[in-house]
Structure formats: structure tokens, C-alpha cells
Motif scaffolding. Sequence first.
Motif, PDB file in Angstrom:
ATOM      1  N   VAL A   1       0.710  -1.343   0.155  1.00  0.00           N
ATOM      2  CA  VAL A   1      -0.047  -0.039   0.248  1.00  0.00           C
ATOM      3  C   VAL A   1       1.066   1.076   0.557  1.00  0.00           C
ATOM      4  O   VAL A   1       1.782   1.062   0.886  1.00  0.00           O
ATOM      5  CB  VAL A   1      -1.229  -0.064   1.414  1.00  0.00           C
TER       6      VAL A   1
ATOM      7  N   MET B   1       1.340   5.003   0.680  1.00  0.00           N
ATOM      8  CA  MET B   1       1.274   6.225   0.699  1.00  0.00           C
ATOM      9  C   MET B   1       2.540   7.400   0.897  1.00  0.00           C
ATOM     10  O   MET B   1       3.385   7.705   0.690  1.00  0.00           O
ATOM     11  CB  MET B   1       1.652   5.743   2.945  1.00  0.00           C
TER      12      MET B   1
ATOM     13  N   ILE C   1      -3.402   8.064   0.893  1.00  0.00           N
ATOM     14  CA  ILE C   1      -3.000   6.505   0.897  1.00  0.00           C
ATOM     15  C   ILE C   1      -3.620   6.782  -0.867  1.00  0.00           C
ATOM     16  O   ILE C   1      -4.686   7.338  -1.214  1.00  0.00           O
ATOM     17  CB  ILE C   1      -3.911   5.753   1.276  1.00  0.00           C
TER      18      ILE C   1
ATOM     19  N   SER D   1      -5.625  -1.968   6.110  1.00  0.00           N
ATOM     20  CA  SER D   1      -5.221  -1.105   4.676  1.00  0.00           C
ATOM     21  C   SER D   1      -6.534  -0.352   4.764  1.00  0.00           C
ATOM     22  O   SER D   1      -6.318   0.587   4.981  1.00  0.00           O
ATOM     23  CB  SER D   1      -5.092  -1.572   3.759  1.00  0.00           C
TER      24      SER D   1
ATOM     25  N   GLN E   1      -5.365   5.408   6.089  1.00  0.00           N
ATOM     26  CA  GLN E   1      -5.938   6.926   6.718  1.00  0.00           C
ATOM     27  C   GLN E   1      -5.955   7.163   6.906  1.00  0.00           C
ATOM     28  O   GLN E   1      -5.843   8.622   7.658  1.00  0.00           O
ATOM     29  CB  GLN E   1      -6.762   6.625   4.973  1.00  0.00           C
TER      30      GLN E   1
END
Length: 196
Positions: free
Chosen positions: A39, A41, A55, A138, A142
Motif C-alpha cells: 500500500v 502512502m 494513501i 489497510s 488513512q
Amino acid sequence: GITELDDIWFLYSQKGRKGLKYSRKRGGSKRQGDNNYQVKMLTTTDRKGNVDMSIVRIGRLKKSDIERNIGEKFLPDSTLVSDKHRSISSFAKAKGINHVSFKSAQHTAGGEYHIQHVNNMASRMKSIVNHQLRGVSSKYLQDYANWFAFKERNKNDKEPRQNLVKKEIGQNQEDWYVFTNIENMYKKFIKNLSIR
């Protein structure tokens, strides 16, 4: 002014997710490096203390991800400092932003052109998520990034934290909508910005 930009990688996780077909495989990958289990960011900060942590994608970072998240936040006289990531370079070129880059192993282009502030924030953020919290889903990453960025922006304020939180929420009317619609937003994110 001078703005530092870097991407932070977190392993994709479905921690706490119920009803998975393979419940023991909620996330993770044995593959090293940049892959479809990471993921991304996007983290930016300037020398005035403005922080943005977003994100942007699961998988390899693209120019469109950078454009979508921070494309309108740069002034024409800004200087972008980053490592030599192709997506970042093409974004800066397309926007006409002065871009200072260097090999990622060096962490600096000399003098005031470095990404040490972003690297420091990334290290502390990863320490909180991976060690103190022992990983987070996940889906909620954020939210943790917003909390961390809020702490970074207000770490030198003398005002009590409760007042700062009220002021921040008052300025951002979307917070309640995001909080109550997180599942729908996550589904949309997975469908549009992920190979998963």
C-alpha cells in the motif's frame, strides 16, 4: 518553498476482516520490494510544517496518483525534492515544477535539498503502525495517517489538544462523512486503485 516528497510502503492487510475464504492469509507477501502487496502512502512536507499523508494506491506508484492527490497544491515557484522515482520526475516535469532529485540511497542532494523530514516522519509512522499497533488494516490506514499528520502539524502548539481537535474538525466538514462511509470508500478504493 522547498517541499519534500516520498512514498511510504505498508504491507497490504485485512486485519480483523470477517468471512474471508482464506482467513489465515489476511495479508502479507514473501516477495521483497515494490509489488502488488504494498500500500503506497504519499508523504509531503514543506519547511513551514505543512504535512500531507495520503494513501494513493495498492501496487506501483503512478504519475496519475501524485497528480490526483497533490497536483493542485504546488505554487509555481515551489521546489520539489525527492529521490529519482520516474513517476515523481514526470509529475514535476508536467507541472513545470523545479525538481531536485538524487539516488534514494543518498537521502540528500546536498545543502538544504534533502528529504530528512519526510524520512523521519516515515520512520515514526511505520514504528507506530508496525510495532505499537502490531499492524493495522489497510482499510483504516488513512485514518491513522490523518491522526499522525494532525499531531505533526500541531506538535509545537501550546493550546490544549482538545481545542486543537475541535478546531480541526470544525475546519473539515467531510470528517463525519468519511467516518460513517469508510466501508463504501474502501470498496471503491480497492476497485479503482488496486490490482487486488
